[in-house]
Design a protein around this motif. Structure first.
Motif, PDB file in Angstrom:
ATOM      1  N   ASP A 157       0.812  -1.213   0.000  1.00 26.95           N
ATOM      2  CA  ASP A 157       0.000   0.000   0.000  1.00 26.95           C
ATOM      3  C   ASP A 157       0.846   1.264   0.000  1.00 26.95           C
ATOM      4  O   ASP A 157       0.317   2.367  -0.106  1.00 26.95           O
ATOM      5  N   ARG A 158       2.146   1.129   0.121  1.00 25.74           N
ATOM      6  CA  ARG A 158       3.040   2.287   0.233  1.00 25.74           C
ATOM      7  C   ARG A 158       3.398   2.905  -1.113  1.00 25.74           C
ATOM      8  O   ARG A 158       3.891   4.023  -1.164  1.00 25.74           O
ATOM      9  N   ILE A 159       3.189   2.175  -2.196  1.00 20.92           N
ATOM     10  CA  ILE A 159       3.561   2.658  -3.526  1.00 20.92           C
ATOM     11  C   ILE A 159       2.364   2.542  -4.466  1.00 20.92           C
ATOM     12  O   ILE A 159       1.727   1.488  -4.527  1.00 20.92           O
ATOM     13  N   GLY A 217       2.180   8.690 -13.263  1.00 19.50           N
ATOM     14  CA  GLY A 217       2.396   9.195 -11.914  1.00 19.50           C
ATOM     15  C   GLY A 217       2.952   8.143 -10.966  1.00 19.50           C
ATOM     16  O   GLY A 217       2.767   6.942 -11.160  1.00 19.50           O
ATOM     17  N   LEU A 218       3.628   8.616  -9.933  1.00 21.98           N
ATOM     18  CA  LEU A 218       4.183   7.764  -8.888  1.00 21.98           C
ATOM     19  C   LEU A 218       3.929   8.420  -7.545  1.00 21.98           C
ATOM     20  O   LEU A 218       4.175   9.609  -7.352  1.00 21.98           O
ATOM     21  N   ILE A 228       2.861  10.679   5.056  1.00 26.34           N
ATOM     22  CA  ILE A 228       3.845  11.473   4.312  1.00 26.34           C
ATOM     23  C   ILE A 228       3.915  10.914   2.887  1.00 26.34           C
ATOM     24  O   ILE A 228       4.273   9.750   2.688  1.00 26.34           O
ATOM     25  N   PHE A 229       3.555  11.735   1.910  1.00 27.76           N
ATOM     26  CA  PHE A 229       3.491  11.266   0.536  1.00 27.76           C
ATOM     27  C   PHE A 229       4.466  12.060  -0.346  1.00 27.76           C
ATOM     28  O   PHE A 229       4.429  13.296  -0.367  1.00 27.76           O
ATOM     29  N   ILE A 230       5.309  11.352  -1.054  1.00 28.84           N
ATOM     30  CA  ILE A 230       6.190  11.943  -2.052  1.00 28.84           C
ATOM     31  C   ILE A 230       5.620  11.587  -3.418  1.00 28.84           C
ATOM     32  O   ILE A 230       5.408  10.403  -3.717  1.00 28.84           O
ATOM     33  N   GLU A 231       5.352  12.607  -4.232  1.00 28.37           N
ATOM     34  CA  GLU A 231       4.600  12.383  -5.458  1.00 28.37           C
ATOM     35  C   GLU A 231       5.269  13.049  -6.647  1.00 28.37           C
ATOM     36  O   GLU A 231       5.962  14.061  -6.507  1.00 28.37           O
TER      37      GLU A 231
END
Length: 339
Positions: free
Chosen positions: A142-144, A164-165, A173-176
């Protein structure tokens, strides 16, 4: 039309807004079916600066009804949408667009697997037709989240894509990032539970672009902030089938009984959960299910959590399940049946 397409890209790039994965207050702009996946009350705002142009996007979801507005300069556009779950793996939605641009939209989201989501949208904007499709994949975690959307303009016979990633290294905390050959954006968003903020920087046609947004929701998102420990309430009523659907990619783990076991497993891993209050409401299960449920609660208890059981009627199965509890409660006019 150009402003509408730019809006879709901004919402998709700033938030988790793929046609396949969008939900709640972001769904009116991308896929109206998404509002039926996780209904609730939510407000979102997105402010964007693209060169000398600024825009404001506001989204609102109320249950399975959504409303959105997109304002840039003197231009104001609105959309009203609604959605419904048809099956637990199929969601449909539609919407009406009015303001500077007029038209309608229909959409569908298909979730055949917990790690796979598909989205399809048909848009009529000022008598021009757009077709959108998307896929969202979570490769074993679920992290990616990986997304890929394809847009097709029927009138101009042209298409573009958006990849998208989204990575969640820590809870909330989301890095997008995402883009295509003409544009890209990257940034970070942070969830505080029922409140979230996000920001991104990128370029569209070599012009710098800045985005910032906020989300207010009555539904709690994953967050790095640990809530005050509390007890979870879990009601069990009626029967719990183990097989609910079948077919290509459709797994039995989504049947009601396995969702119940998954819920207990989630609570056992949740540090904010001190224990569970289990209410049995004429629950009908086979003895093998009672035993599997009891084993799940035993594992739950090994995490140092408490179990309390309440019912108006205890039969052989429910008594066997309740034997794992710290305390058992019976309604004053309740019954206990022992063969």
């Amino acid at each position: 039309m150009l402003g509408y397409v730019l809006l879709l890209n901004m919402v998709t790039l700033l938030f988790d807004g793929s046609v396949a994965t969008v939900q709640r207050s972001f769904s009116p702009f991308v896929n109206p079916a998404g509002i039926a996946i996780s209904p609730g009350l939510e407000f979102s705002y997105l402010g964007s600066v693209h060169g000398d142009d600024t825009s404001h996007t506001i989204g609102l979801s109320l249950g399975t009804i959504g409303f959105g507005t997109f304002i840039t300069g003197d231009s104001k556009n609105y959309i009203l949408t609604g959605g419904a779950p048809i099956k637990d793996w199929l969601y449909l939605g539609s919407g009406y667009r009015f303001g500077e641009t007029k038209g309608y939209t229909i959409g569908a989201t298909i979730k055949p697997h917990r790690f796979l989501s598909l989205g399809f949208v048909g848009d009529n904007v000022d008598d021009r037709f757009l077709l959108k499709s998307g896929i969202g994949i979570r490769p074993g975690t679920d992290r990616i989240t990986l997304t890929f959307d394809l847009n097709y303009d029927i009138e101009n016979d042209s298409s573009d894509y958006l990849a998208g990633l989204r990575i969640e290294p820590f809870d909330g905390i989301f890095i997008e990032g995402g883009g295509n050959k003409d544009e890209w954006k990257a940034g970070i968003s942070v969830s505080f539970g029922k409140f979230g903020v996000g920001g991104k920087y990128g370029k569209i046609d070599e012009t710098e672009s800045y985005d910032a947004g906020i989300v207010l929701s009555n539904e709690r998102y994953p967050t790095f902030m640990k809530p005050k420990p509390s007890f979870a309430e879990l009601g069990m009523r009626g029967s719990y089938p183990e097989f609910e659907r079948s077919g290509f990619l459709f797994e039995k783990i989504d049947a009601p009984f396995y969702r119940l076991l998954s819920r207990i497993e989630e609570l056992s891993k949740n540090d904010a959960c001190k224990g569970v209050v289990l209410e049995l409401k004429r629950t009908k299960m086979r003895m093998s299910q009672w035993e599997e449920m009891r084993n799940a609660l035993l594992d739950f208890k090994t995490k140092g959590k408490k179990i309390y059981v309440y019912s108006t009627y205890y039969g052989l199965g429910s008594l066997y399940l309740s034997s794992v509890a710290d305390s058992i409660f019976l309604h004053p006019s309740g019954e206990v049946w022992i063969p």
